[in-house]
Structures are given as C-alpha cells and as structure tokens.
Design an enzyme around this catalytic site. Structure first.
Site, short mmCIF file in Angstrom:
data_model
loop_
_atom_site.label_atom_id
_atom_site.label_comp_id
_atom_site.label_asym_id
_atom_site.label_seq_id
_atom_site.Cartn_x
_atom_site.Cartn_y
_atom_site.Cartn_z
N GLY A 25 -2.96 1.99 -13.76
CA GLY A 25 -3.38 2.27 -15.23
C GLY A 25 -3.37 2.02 -16.47
N ASN A 81 0.06 -3.84 -7.29
CA ASN A 81 -0.45 -2.81 -6.62
C ASN A 81 0.47 -1.62 -7.43
OD1 ASN A 81 -1.38 -0.74 -4.88
ND2 ASN A 81 -1.32 -2.34 -3.59
N LYS A 136 0.38 -9.50 -1.86
CA LYS A 136 0.16 -8.68 -3.22
C LYS A 136 1.32 -7.69 -3.41
CE LYS A 136 -2.59 -4.77 -5.24
NZ LYS A 136 -4.13 -4.92 -5.25
N ALA A 181 -8.48 -2.46 -12.02
CA ALA A 181 -9.16 -1.84 -11.03
C ALA A 181 -9.81 0.05 -12.03
CB ALA A 181 -8.26 -1.66 -9.65
N GLY A 236 -3.21 -1.81 -15.78
CA GLY A 236 -3.17 -0.66 -16.60
C GLY A 236 -3.90 -1.94 -17.50
N CYS A 282 0.86 -1.14 -0.04
CA CYS A 282 0.17 0.45 -0.38
C CYS A 282 0.56 1.35 -0.03
CB CYS A 282 -1.66 0.01 0.69
SG CYS A 282 -2.47 1.46 1.08
C1 LIG Z 1 -8.46 4.62 -5.95
C2 LIG Z 1 -7.77 3.00 -6.59
C3 LIG Z 1 -7.70 2.40 -4.82
C4 LIG Z 1 -6.88 1.18 -4.16
N1 LIG Z 1 -7.00 0.59 -3.83
C5 LIG Z 1 -6.47 -0.53 -3.24
C6 LIG Z 1 -6.36 -1.07 -2.08
O1 LIG Z 1 -7.13 -0.52 -0.87
N2 LIG Z 1 -6.11 -2.42 -2.09
C7 LIG Z 1 -5.08 -2.91 -3.12
O2 LIG Z 1 -3.98 -4.02 -2.70
N3 LIG Z 1 -4.65 -2.23 -4.02
C8 LIG Z 1 -5.44 -1.11 -4.32
N4 LIG Z 1 -5.15 -0.83 -5.42
C9 LIG Z 1 -4.67 -0.77 -6.64
C10 LIG Z 1 -5.50 -1.98 -7.64
O3 LIG Z 1 -5.52 -2.88 -6.93
C11 LIG Z 1 -4.50 -2.03 -8.58
O4 LIG Z 1 -3.55 -3.38 -8.21
C12 LIG Z 1 -3.81 -1.13 -9.34
O5 LIG Z 1 -4.38 -0.27 -9.43
C13 LIG Z 1 -3.04 -1.77 -10.69
O6 LIG Z 1 -4.10 -1.65 -11.77
P1 LIG Z 1 -5.52 -0.93 -12.52
O7 LIG Z 1 -4.09 -0.05 -13.33
O8 LIG Z 1 -6.06 -1.70 -13.13
O9 LIG Z 1 -5.30 0.13 -11.33
C14 LIG Z 1 -6.11 0.95 -5.89
C15 LIG Z 1 -6.25 1.77 -7.09
C16 LIG Z 1 -7.07 2.26 -7.08
C17 LIG Z 1 -7.14 3.32 -8.53
#
Ligand SMILES: Cc1cc2nc3c(=O)[nH]c(=O)nc-3n(C[C@H](O)[C@H](O)[C@H](O)COP(=O)(O)O)c2cc1C
Length: 201
Positions: free
Chosen positions: A132, A107, A78, A182, A161, A39
């Site tokens: 993203g 993450n 993670k 996400a 992404g 995190c």
């Molecule tokens: C607004 C936001 C909040 C997130 N909160 C968490 C979280 O609480 N716990 C976690 O393990 N990952 C969290 N993530 C990370 C996402 O789960 C993911 O691993 C990361 O954003 C990469 O994927 P994406 O590119 O599809 O967003 C968060 C991401 C975003 C954008």
C-alpha cells in the site's frame, strides 16, 4: 479477456517446483508466467522460509533450472523491495539467464510489525508484508534503479502503493511499462481501475 494477457503468478518451495509450475503455466497457455521469488509469508513452524530474491545465488539456480527446459512462455521475475547491492546482483542474474522478459517490482516489504488491527502473538507483534501507500517511495526507487540496470529488452511491471492516476504516472515516468494494483483493490473495489482511468493527473 480476449485482448488481455493472462499472467500466471507462481511460487514454488524448491527449484524443481518452480520448474514444474512454469511447465504447468505454459501447458495451460498462460501468456506470461510471473515467478514469485519474493513471497514474505511462508513460515515452517517458527522458521521463516528463505525469500529467494534476497539471495542472488538462489535466483541463479531457479532461473538456470528453468532455462534447461527451454521455456517458450514469456517470463517475469517478481522481486521484493531490494537494497541496492542485492538489486544489482539479482538484476545481473536475471539478465544473464536469457529467459526473462519482465521484472515485476515490487512485492510487499517483508516482516513489518503489525501493532494494531490484529492480535499480537505471544512473541510480540505479528510480522507481515507491508504493502500500500507506505510502500510507494521504496518500490518507485527500485523501479528507477531497475531502469538503469536492465537492458531495454526487459520491461518493468511496477507495483507498490498505486491507487491514483498520479501514482501510475510516477511509475511510468520512472520506467515502468505496466502497473499492478493489489492493496487499493482490496481496500476498495474494482471501481479503482475506472477511477484511475477517468481521472486527470
Ligand atoms: C493480501 C495480499 C496478498 C498478496 N498475495 C500475493 C501473492 O500471492 N503473490 C504475489 O506475487 N504477490 C502477492 N501480493 C503482493 C502484491 O501483488 C503487490 O506486489 C504488493 O502488495 C504491492 O502492491 P500494492 O501496494 O498495490 O498492494 C499480495 C499482497 C497483498 C496485500
């Protein structure tokens, strides 16, 4: 939800809190507990909390404390987008713990500077996790490296992404078993899942 596994994502502020959270997820009958050792968003006043997965020794202490309660729930760790040497050392701790069945990679990338869309604080641009589209090549590289570092009993859950069927295919080809989304969900809506499943790649 009958045919879908329930994954509980947990983040503790100490080794003991991680142990308690695993116990709670287990008692709540989640199918998998995902330990968020990555995190990037926890600050105490001006000081950023350590991000566990950047420190192989901290990963070891969290996993060995959890191992002591002999968990029967399936476990994922993670991780952040880690540089190669740290990734290798963290993978070693994950393997040696003997309690992990999945690694979720990745993450967001910590401490990217936000120069638009938010008001800068008085020390300059705000720092936040980068997720993203821009994250995809980095997360995909981590998945590719993990595929060679992990034994076949530990599966990879990919994130970073993903918004199209091609993204999913790229991650599956790199060795992921499952993917997560996400940012694309936040930017759009739940239709993103149907769009991906319906599209050709
Ligand atoms: C607004 C936001 C909040 C997130 N909160 C968490 C979280 O609480 N716990 C976690 O393990 N990952 C969290 N993530 C990370 C996402 O789960 C993911 O691993 C990361 O954003 C990469 O994927 P994406 O590119 O599809 O967003 C968060 C991401 C975003 C954008």
């Amino acid at each position: 939800m009958q045919d879908k596994p329930l994954i509980a994502n947990v983040a503790g502020f100490s080794t003991q809190e991680f142990v308690t959270l695993v116990q709670l997820a287990q008692d709540a009958k989640a199918d998998i507990v995902e330990l968020n050792l990555s995190c990037p968003n926890v600050w105490q006043k001006d000081k950023q909390e350590e991000i566990t997965c950047y420190h192989p020794t901290l990963v070891k202490s969290v996993l060995s404390a959890i191992a002591q309660i002999k968990p029967h729930i399936k476990m994922s760790v993670k991780i952040s987008p880690l540089p190669p040497d740290t990734l290798r050392a963290v993978a070693k701790e994950i393997i040696e713990s003997g309690i992990v069945q999945f690694v979720t990679a990745t993450n967001s990338y910590p401490n990217a500077a936000m120069t638009s869309g938010v008001e800068a604080n008085n020390k300059g641009a705000l720092l936040a996790g980068l997720s993203g589209r821009a994250l995809k090549p980095i997360s995909l590289g981590v998945v590719q490296q993990l595929k060679t570092l992990l034994p076949s009993r530990i599966h990879i859950i990919a994130a970073g992404g993903i918004s199209t069927a091609t993204d999913v295919k790229d991650y599956l080809q790199a060795g992921a078993k499952v993917v997560q989304i996400a940012s694309a969900l936040m930017e759009g809506d739940v239709g993103v899942f149907e769009d991906i499943l319906a599209s050709q790649c």
